[in-house]
Scaffold this motif. Structure first.
Motif, PDB file in Angstrom:
ATOM      1  N   SER A 187       0.805  -1.222   0.000  1.00 31.24           N
ATOM      2  CA  SER A 187       0.000   0.000   0.000  1.00 31.24           C
ATOM      3  C   SER A 187       0.839   1.272   0.000  1.00 31.24           C
ATOM      4  O   SER A 187       0.292   2.369  -0.137  1.00 31.24           O
ATOM      5  CB  SER A 187      -0.963   0.001   1.190  1.00 31.24           C
ATOM      6  OG  SER A 187      -0.282  -0.245   2.395  1.00 31.24           O
ATOM      7  N   SER A 188       2.154   1.167   0.150  1.00 36.30           N
ATOM      8  CA  SER A 188       2.990   2.371   0.084  1.00 36.30           C
ATOM      9  C   SER A 188       3.295   2.800  -1.352  1.00 36.30           C
ATOM     10  O   SER A 188       3.831   3.889  -1.572  1.00 36.30           O
ATOM     11  CB  SER A 188       4.302   2.145   0.845  1.00 36.30           C
ATOM     12  OG  SER A 188       5.003   1.033   0.325  1.00 36.30           O
ATOM     13  N   ASP A 371       3.729  -0.825   6.350  1.00 38.67           N
ATOM     14  CA  ASP A 371       2.466  -1.275   5.747  1.00 38.67           C
ATOM     15  C   ASP A 371       1.960  -2.549   6.411  1.00 38.67           C
ATOM     16  O   ASP A 371       0.792  -2.665   6.798  1.00 38.67           O
ATOM     17  CB  ASP A 371       2.663  -1.585   4.253  1.00 38.67           C
ATOM     18  CG  ASP A 371       2.788  -0.350   3.386  1.00 38.67           C
ATOM     19  OD1 ASP A 371       2.525   0.756   3.888  1.00 38.67           O
ATOM     20  OD2 ASP A 371       3.166  -0.495   2.209  1.00 38.67           O
TER      21      ASP A 371
END
Length: 401
Positions: A187-188, A371
Protein backbone atom coordinates in the motif's frame (compact mmCIF):
# COMPACT_ATOMS: atom_id res chain seq x y z
CA UNK A 1 16.02 14.76 22.86
CA UNK A 2 13.09 14.92 20.45
CA UNK A 3 11.21 11.77 19.59
CA UNK A 4 11.07 10.99 15.86
CA UNK A 5 7.83 9.86 14.26
CA UNK A 6 7.08 8.46 10.82
CA UNK A 7 4.10 10.21 9.28
CA UNK A 8 4.20 8.64 5.84
CA UNK A 9 6.31 6.27 3.75
CA UNK A 10 5.77 6.06 0.00
CA UNK A 11 7.53 4.55 -2.95
CA UNK A 12 7.29 4.14 -6.67
CA UNK A 13 6.76 0.74 -8.20
CA UNK A 14 9.95 -1.20 -8.79
CA UNK A 15 10.33 -1.54 -12.55
CA UNK A 16 12.74 -3.41 -14.80
CA UNK A 17 16.15 -1.82 -15.34
CA UNK A 18 15.74 -1.95 -19.10
CA UNK A 19 14.89 0.63 -21.76
CA UNK A 20 11.30 -0.65 -21.83
CA UNK A 21 10.94 -0.67 -18.04
CA UNK A 22 7.99 1.26 -16.67
CA UNK A 23 10.02 4.12 -15.18
CA UNK A 24 12.86 4.19 -17.71
CA UNK A 25 11.33 7.13 -19.57
CA UNK A 26 11.68 9.41 -16.53
CA UNK A 27 14.85 11.10 -15.38
CA UNK A 28 15.81 10.59 -11.74
CA UNK A 29 14.81 14.14 -10.86
CA UNK A 30 11.44 13.70 -12.57
CA UNK A 31 10.76 10.55 -10.56
CA UNK A 32 11.66 12.30 -7.33
CA UNK A 33 9.49 15.29 -8.26
CA UNK A 34 6.50 12.94 -8.54
CA UNK A 35 7.18 11.57 -5.06
CA UNK A 36 7.54 15.07 -3.58
CA UNK A 37 4.14 15.90 -5.06
CA UNK A 38 2.57 12.78 -3.57
CA UNK A 39 4.04 13.34 -0.10
CA UNK A 40 2.82 16.93 -0.16
CA UNK A 41 -0.71 16.12 -1.35
CA UNK A 42 -1.28 13.02 0.80
CA UNK A 43 -0.29 14.83 3.98
CA UNK A 44 -1.44 18.37 3.23
CA UNK A 45 2.20 19.24 3.87
CA UNK A 46 3.54 22.77 3.49
CA UNK A 47 6.98 22.24 1.87
CA UNK A 48 8.27 25.30 3.74
CA UNK A 49 8.16 23.23 6.93
CA UNK A 50 10.73 20.73 5.60
CA UNK A 51 14.19 21.51 6.97
CA UNK A 52 16.24 18.70 5.40
CA UNK A 53 15.99 16.14 2.61
CA UNK A 54 18.40 13.19 2.64
CA UNK A 55 18.40 10.72 -0.25
CA UNK A 56 20.38 7.56 -0.75
CA UNK A 57 21.94 6.97 -4.15
CA UNK A 58 24.66 4.46 -4.95
CA UNK A 59 25.78 5.20 -8.51
CA UNK A 60 26.26 8.95 -8.37
CA UNK A 61 27.12 9.51 -12.02
CA UNK A 62 25.45 11.18 -14.97
CA UNK A 63 21.84 12.03 -14.21
CA UNK A 64 22.29 10.92 -10.59
CA UNK A 65 25.41 12.99 -9.92
CA UNK A 66 25.75 16.45 -8.32
CA UNK A 67 23.74 15.82 -5.14
CA UNK A 68 20.43 14.54 -6.48
CA UNK A 69 18.71 15.31 -3.17
CA UNK A 70 19.17 19.02 -3.78
CA UNK A 71 18.87 19.04 -7.56
CA UNK A 72 15.63 17.05 -7.46
CA UNK A 73 14.15 19.56 -5.01
CA UNK A 74 15.10 22.35 -7.37
CA UNK A 75 13.65 20.53 -10.37
CA UNK A 76 10.42 19.94 -8.43
CA UNK A 77 10.07 23.63 -7.65
CA UNK A 78 10.23 23.20 -3.88
CA UNK A 79 11.48 26.10 -1.74
CA UNK A 80 15.12 26.97 -2.33
CA UNK A 81 15.57 27.21 1.45
CA UNK A 82 15.45 23.41 1.85
CA UNK A 83 18.93 21.82 2.01
CA UNK A 84 19.50 18.43 0.45
CA UNK A 85 22.19 15.83 1.06
CA UNK A 86 22.89 12.65 -0.90
CA UNK A 87 24.04 9.62 1.10
CA UNK A 88 26.23 6.78 -0.15
CA UNK A 89 26.67 3.76 2.09
CA UNK A 90 26.44 1.27 -0.76
CA UNK A 91 23.12 -0.63 -0.75
CA UNK A 92 22.28 0.57 2.77
CA UNK A 93 22.08 4.13 1.46
CA UNK A 94 18.29 4.49 1.50
CA UNK A 95 17.91 3.40 5.11
CA UNK A 96 20.93 5.43 6.17
CA UNK A 97 19.40 8.49 4.53
CA UNK A 98 16.27 8.02 6.65
CA UNK A 99 18.51 7.58 9.70
CA UNK A 100 20.31 10.83 8.92
CA UNK A 101 16.97 12.63 8.51
CA UNK A 102 15.87 11.21 11.86
CA UNK A 103 19.10 12.27 13.55
CA UNK A 104 18.46 15.85 12.49
CA UNK A 105 15.27 15.73 14.55
CA UNK A 106 16.78 13.80 17.47
CA UNK A 107 19.52 16.44 17.76
CA UNK A 108 17.01 19.31 17.53
CA UNK A 109 18.51 20.63 14.30
CA UNK A 110 15.18 20.16 12.52
CA UNK A 111 11.53 19.44 13.27
CA UNK A 112 10.42 18.08 9.88
CA UNK A 113 12.60 16.11 7.46
CA UNK A 114 12.38 13.75 4.50
CA UNK A 115 14.55 10.69 4.01
CA UNK A 116 14.55 8.26 1.12
CA UNK A 117 16.43 7.14 -1.93
CA UNK A 118 16.61 6.89 -5.70
CA UNK A 119 18.25 4.56 -8.20
CA UNK A 120 17.48 4.52 -11.91
CA UNK A 121 19.50 1.53 -13.00
CA UNK A 122 18.06 1.57 -16.53
CA UNK A 123 19.56 5.03 -17.08
CA UNK A 124 22.60 4.95 -14.78
CA UNK A 125 23.79 1.32 -14.71
CA UNK A 126 25.53 -0.18 -11.70
CA UNK A 127 29.30 0.50 -11.70
CA UNK A 128 28.99 3.20 -14.35
CA UNK A 129 30.78 5.54 -11.94
CA UNK A 130 33.88 3.37 -12.62
CA UNK A 131 34.98 3.38 -8.99
CA UNK A 132 38.54 2.14 -8.53
CA UNK A 133 37.46 0.07 -5.53
CA UNK A 134 35.38 -2.17 -7.80
CA UNK A 135 37.81 -2.41 -10.71
CA UNK A 136 41.34 -2.57 -9.26
CA UNK A 137 42.43 -6.13 -8.39
CA UNK A 138 45.38 -4.96 -6.31
CA UNK A 139 43.07 -2.78 -4.25
CA UNK A 140 40.68 -5.71 -3.78
CA UNK A 141 43.46 -8.01 -2.60
CA UNK A 142 44.87 -5.41 -0.22
CA UNK A 143 41.57 -4.27 1.32
CA UNK A 144 39.35 -7.37 0.84
CA UNK A 145 36.95 -5.16 -1.12
CA UNK A 146 35.09 -7.60 -3.39
CA UNK A 147 32.00 -7.48 -5.57
CA UNK A 148 28.72 -8.47 -4.01
CA UNK A 149 28.17 -11.77 -5.84
CA UNK A 150 31.54 -13.08 -4.68
CA UNK A 151 30.62 -12.21 -1.12
CA UNK A 152 27.31 -14.01 -1.40
CA UNK A 153 29.02 -17.16 -2.68
CA UNK A 154 31.46 -17.02 0.23
CA UNK A 155 28.57 -16.72 2.69
CA UNK A 156 27.07 -19.88 1.21
CA UNK A 157 30.43 -21.66 1.35
CA UNK A 158 31.36 -20.59 4.86
CA UNK A 159 27.94 -21.42 6.31
CA UNK A 160 27.45 -24.57 4.24
CA UNK A 161 24.30 -23.49 2.40
CA UNK A 162 23.50 -25.82 -0.48
CA UNK A 163 22.44 -24.70 -3.93
CA UNK A 164 19.02 -26.22 -3.20
CA UNK A 165 18.67 -24.14 -0.03
CA UNK A 166 19.61 -20.96 -1.91
CA UNK A 167 17.06 -21.68 -4.61
CA UNK A 168 14.39 -22.34 -1.98
CA UNK A 169 14.88 -18.81 -0.63
CA UNK A 170 14.29 -17.47 -4.14
CA UNK A 171 11.23 -19.66 -4.68
CA UNK A 172 9.64 -18.47 -1.42
CA UNK A 173 10.48 -14.86 -2.25
CA UNK A 174 8.73 -15.10 -5.60
CA UNK A 175 5.70 -16.87 -4.14
CA UNK A 176 5.32 -14.41 -1.27
CA UNK A 177 5.79 -11.35 -3.47
CA UNK A 178 3.26 -12.59 -6.05
CA UNK A 179 0.70 -13.25 -3.31
CA UNK A 180 1.30 -9.85 -1.72
CA UNK A 181 0.88 -8.10 -5.07
CA UNK A 182 -2.29 -10.03 -5.85
CA UNK A 183 -3.80 -9.05 -2.49
CA UNK A 184 -2.75 -5.39 -2.66
CA UNK A 185 -0.46 -5.48 0.35
CA UNK A 186 2.07 -2.98 -1.04
CA UNK A 187 0.00 0.00 0.00
CA UNK A 188 2.99 2.37 0.08
CA UNK A 189 3.18 2.35 -3.74
CA UNK A 190 2.01 5.59 -5.34
CA UNK A 191 1.17 5.89 -9.05
CA UNK A 192 3.75 7.62 -11.24
CA UNK A 193 2.80 9.08 -14.61
CA UNK A 194 5.12 8.29 -17.51
CA UNK A 195 4.58 11.25 -19.81
CA UNK A 196 6.85 9.81 -22.51
CA UNK A 197 4.54 6.82 -22.96
CA UNK A 198 1.27 8.32 -21.64
CA UNK A 199 0.72 5.70 -18.92
CA UNK A 200 0.51 5.27 -15.17
CA UNK A 201 3.08 3.06 -13.45
CA UNK A 202 1.79 1.51 -10.23
CA UNK A 203 2.76 -2.18 -10.23
CA UNK A 204 6.09 -3.84 -9.45
CA UNK A 205 7.43 -5.42 -12.63
CA UNK A 206 10.17 -7.83 -11.51
CA UNK A 207 8.04 -10.45 -9.77
CA UNK A 208 8.05 -13.79 -11.61
CA UNK A 209 5.03 -15.63 -10.26
CA UNK A 210 5.65 -18.58 -12.57
CA UNK A 211 9.06 -19.36 -11.08
CA UNK A 212 9.45 -23.01 -10.13
CA UNK A 213 12.08 -24.91 -8.20
CA UNK A 214 12.97 -26.64 -11.45
CA UNK A 215 13.47 -23.39 -13.37
CA UNK A 216 15.69 -22.08 -10.58
CA UNK A 217 17.75 -25.27 -10.50
CA UNK A 218 18.42 -24.98 -14.24
CA UNK A 219 20.14 -21.59 -13.97
CA UNK A 220 23.96 -21.52 -14.20
CA UNK A 221 26.18 -19.95 -11.53
CA UNK A 222 26.44 -16.21 -12.07
CA UNK A 223 29.69 -15.43 -10.26
CA UNK A 224 31.94 -18.41 -10.97
CA UNK A 225 34.05 -16.53 -13.51
CA UNK A 226 34.37 -13.61 -11.10
CA UNK A 227 35.61 -15.99 -8.44
CA UNK A 228 38.13 -17.63 -10.74
CA UNK A 229 39.39 -14.19 -11.77
CA UNK A 230 40.73 -13.66 -8.27
CA UNK A 231 38.00 -13.37 -5.64
CA UNK A 232 38.12 -17.06 -4.71
CA UNK A 233 41.87 -16.88 -4.10
CA UNK A 234 41.51 -13.84 -1.83
CA UNK A 235 38.82 -15.54 0.24
CA UNK A 236 40.63 -18.88 0.45
CA UNK A 237 43.88 -17.20 1.47
CA UNK A 238 42.12 -15.51 4.38
CA UNK A 239 40.22 -18.69 5.26
CA UNK A 240 42.41 -21.64 4.22
CA UNK A 241 39.83 -24.08 5.61
CA UNK A 242 37.79 -23.20 2.51
CA UNK A 243 40.14 -24.01 -0.41
CA UNK A 244 37.17 -24.23 -2.78
CA UNK A 245 34.37 -21.68 -3.01
CA UNK A 246 30.91 -23.02 -3.83
CA UNK A 247 29.34 -20.88 -6.54
CA UNK A 248 25.66 -21.34 -5.79
CA UNK A 249 24.22 -17.94 -6.63
CA UNK A 250 22.52 -17.45 -9.97
CA UNK A 251 20.41 -14.79 -11.65
CA UNK A 252 17.44 -16.54 -10.07
CA UNK A 253 18.50 -16.35 -6.41
CA UNK A 254 20.18 -12.95 -6.60
CA UNK A 255 18.43 -9.57 -6.30
CA UNK A 256 16.98 -8.18 -9.51
CA UNK A 257 18.27 -4.82 -10.77
CA UNK A 258 15.50 -2.26 -11.16
CA UNK A 259 14.42 1.38 -11.05
CA UNK A 260 12.66 3.00 -8.12
CA UNK A 261 12.50 5.72 -5.49
CA UNK A 262 11.07 6.20 -2.01
CA UNK A 263 10.36 8.96 0.52
CA UNK A 264 9.68 8.88 4.26
CA UNK A 265 8.15 11.89 6.07
CA UNK A 266 9.55 12.37 9.57
CA UNK A 267 8.67 14.86 12.26
CA UNK A 268 8.21 15.53 15.95
CA UNK A 269 4.87 14.90 17.59
CA UNK A 270 3.92 18.52 16.85
CA UNK A 271 3.80 17.92 13.10
CA UNK A 272 0.49 16.15 13.74
CA UNK A 273 -1.09 19.52 14.51
CA UNK A 274 -0.06 20.84 11.09
CA UNK A 275 -0.80 17.90 8.80
CA UNK A 276 -3.98 16.98 10.70
CA UNK A 277 -3.12 13.31 11.05
CA UNK A 278 -1.51 11.13 13.65
CA UNK A 279 1.96 9.67 13.11
CA UNK A 280 2.08 6.03 12.00
CA UNK A 281 5.11 4.91 13.97
CA UNK A 282 8.00 6.01 16.18
CA UNK A 283 11.64 5.32 15.40
CA UNK A 284 13.06 3.80 18.56
CA UNK A 285 16.68 3.38 17.50
CA UNK A 286 19.04 2.92 14.56
CA UNK A 287 22.62 1.81 14.11
CA UNK A 288 25.21 0.99 11.47
CA UNK A 289 28.02 -1.53 11.74
CA UNK A 290 30.48 -3.58 9.69
CA UNK A 291 30.91 -7.34 9.47
CA UNK A 292 33.39 -9.55 7.57
CA UNK A 293 34.20 -7.71 4.30
CA UNK A 294 34.91 -10.96 2.46
CA UNK A 295 31.24 -11.86 2.93
CA UNK A 296 30.46 -8.38 1.55
CA UNK A 297 26.67 -8.48 2.06
CA UNK A 298 26.19 -9.96 5.54
CA UNK A 299 26.27 -6.71 7.52
CA UNK A 300 22.51 -6.68 8.04
CA UNK A 301 22.78 -9.80 10.23
CA UNK A 302 25.29 -8.26 12.62
CA UNK A 303 23.35 -4.96 12.62
CA UNK A 304 20.11 -6.65 13.68
CA UNK A 305 21.84 -8.82 16.29
CA UNK A 306 23.57 -5.77 17.78
CA UNK A 307 20.38 -3.72 17.82
CA UNK A 308 18.38 -6.48 19.52
CA UNK A 309 21.13 -7.06 22.07
CA UNK A 310 21.25 -3.34 22.83
CA UNK A 311 17.53 -3.32 23.62
CA UNK A 312 17.40 -6.73 25.30
CA UNK A 313 15.22 -8.24 22.57
CA UNK A 314 14.95 -11.68 21.05
CA UNK A 315 13.21 -12.52 17.80
CA UNK A 316 10.16 -13.50 19.86
CA UNK A 317 9.83 -9.86 20.98
CA UNK A 318 9.69 -8.49 17.43
CA UNK A 319 6.50 -8.85 15.37
CA UNK A 320 8.03 -8.53 11.90
CA UNK A 321 11.45 -8.36 10.29
CA UNK A 322 12.09 -6.79 6.89
CA UNK A 323 15.68 -7.72 6.08
CA UNK A 324 17.41 -6.89 2.83
CA UNK A 325 17.43 -9.96 0.61
CA UNK A 326 20.93 -9.21 -0.61
CA UNK A 327 21.28 -12.61 -2.27
CA UNK A 328 19.80 -15.84 -0.95
CA UNK A 329 22.83 -16.59 1.20
CA UNK A 330 22.33 -13.38 3.18
CA UNK A 331 18.71 -14.24 3.90
CA UNK A 332 19.59 -17.75 5.01
CA UNK A 333 22.29 -16.51 7.34
CA UNK A 334 19.98 -13.85 8.79
CA UNK A 335 17.08 -16.18 9.42
CA UNK A 336 19.23 -18.96 10.86
CA UNK A 337 21.44 -16.89 13.13
CA UNK A 338 18.72 -14.55 14.34
CA UNK A 339 16.27 -17.46 14.80
CA UNK A 340 13.43 -15.78 12.92
CA UNK A 341 10.36 -17.83 12.04
CA UNK A 342 9.04 -17.83 8.47
CA UNK A 343 5.85 -15.99 9.51
CA UNK A 344 7.92 -13.00 10.65
CA UNK A 345 10.62 -12.86 8.00
CA UNK A 346 10.19 -10.94 4.72
CA UNK A 347 6.59 -12.10 4.58
CA UNK A 348 5.87 -10.27 1.31
CA UNK A 349 8.99 -11.41 -0.52
CA UNK A 350 12.31 -9.68 -0.88
CA UNK A 351 14.65 -8.10 -3.38
CA UNK A 352 15.17 -11.35 -5.28
CA UNK A 353 11.55 -11.15 -6.42
CA UNK A 354 10.73 -7.47 -6.08
CA UNK A 355 13.97 -5.94 -7.31
CA UNK A 356 16.77 -3.92 -5.76
CA UNK A 357 17.00 -0.24 -6.75
CA UNK A 358 20.15 0.11 -4.68
CA UNK A 359 19.94 3.62 -3.23
CA UNK A 360 16.19 3.36 -2.63
CA UNK A 361 15.89 -0.16 -1.25
CA UNK A 362 16.34 0.63 2.44
CA UNK A 363 13.63 3.30 2.47
CA UNK A 364 11.35 0.97 0.48
CA UNK A 365 11.85 -1.82 3.01
CA UNK A 366 10.88 0.55 5.81
CA UNK A 367 7.63 1.39 4.03
CA UNK A 368 6.89 -2.28 3.38
CA UNK A 369 7.48 -3.11 7.04
CA UNK A 370 5.23 -0.28 8.20
CA UNK A 371 2.47 -1.28 5.75
CA UNK A 372 2.44 -4.86 6.98
CA UNK A 373 2.58 -4.03 10.68
CA UNK A 374 -0.46 -1.81 10.28
CA UNK A 375 -2.34 -4.37 8.18
CA UNK A 376 -1.69 -7.04 10.80
CA UNK A 377 -2.43 -4.75 13.73
CA UNK A 378 1.04 -5.49 15.09
CA UNK A 379 3.41 -3.15 16.83
CA UNK A 380 7.17 -3.77 16.67
CA UNK A 381 9.36 -4.21 13.61
CA UNK A 382 13.00 -4.22 12.55
CA UNK A 383 14.25 -3.26 9.10
CA UNK A 384 17.85 -3.87 8.05
CA UNK A 385 20.05 -3.54 4.98
CA UNK A 386 23.46 -4.73 3.81
CA UNK A 387 25.96 -2.85 1.72
CA UNK A 388 29.34 -3.59 0.20
CA UNK A 389 32.45 -4.06 2.35
CA UNK A 390 30.39 -5.74 5.09
CA UNK A 391 28.37 -2.65 6.01
CA UNK A 392 24.99 -3.08 7.66
CA UNK A 393 22.27 -0.79 9.00
CA UNK A 394 19.24 -1.59 11.16
CA UNK A 395 16.26 0.33 12.53
CA UNK A 396 13.76 -0.53 15.27
CA UNK A 397 10.27 0.98 14.97
CA UNK A 398 7.08 0.87 16.98
CA UNK A 399 3.64 1.49 15.49
CA UNK A 400 1.68 4.24 17.22
CA UNK A 401 -1.52 3.13 18.93
Amino acid sequence: MNQVFIYDAIRSARTRAKPDGGLAGLTPTQLMAALYQHIQTRNDLDPNLVQEVALGCVTQAGEQAANIAKTSLMDAGWPQSIPGITVHRFCSSGLDAVNLAAMKIWSNQALVTLGGGIEMMSRVPMLSDKATAFTDREFAAKTHFLLMGSGADFIATRHEFSREALDEVAFKSQQNAAAAQAHGRFSSIVPIFDLANNRWIEQDECIRAGTTRESLAAMPPAFEALGHAGADAIQSKAYPQFPTIMHGHTAGNSPAMCDGAALVLLGTEHLADTVNQKPKARIIDTLSICDEPLEVVSGCVKAVATLMQKHGLTSADVDLFEIHEAFAGTSLRAQNELEIDDDKFNVNGGCIALGHPMGATGAMLLGTLLDELILRNQRTGIVATSGAAGTGTAMLIEVCV
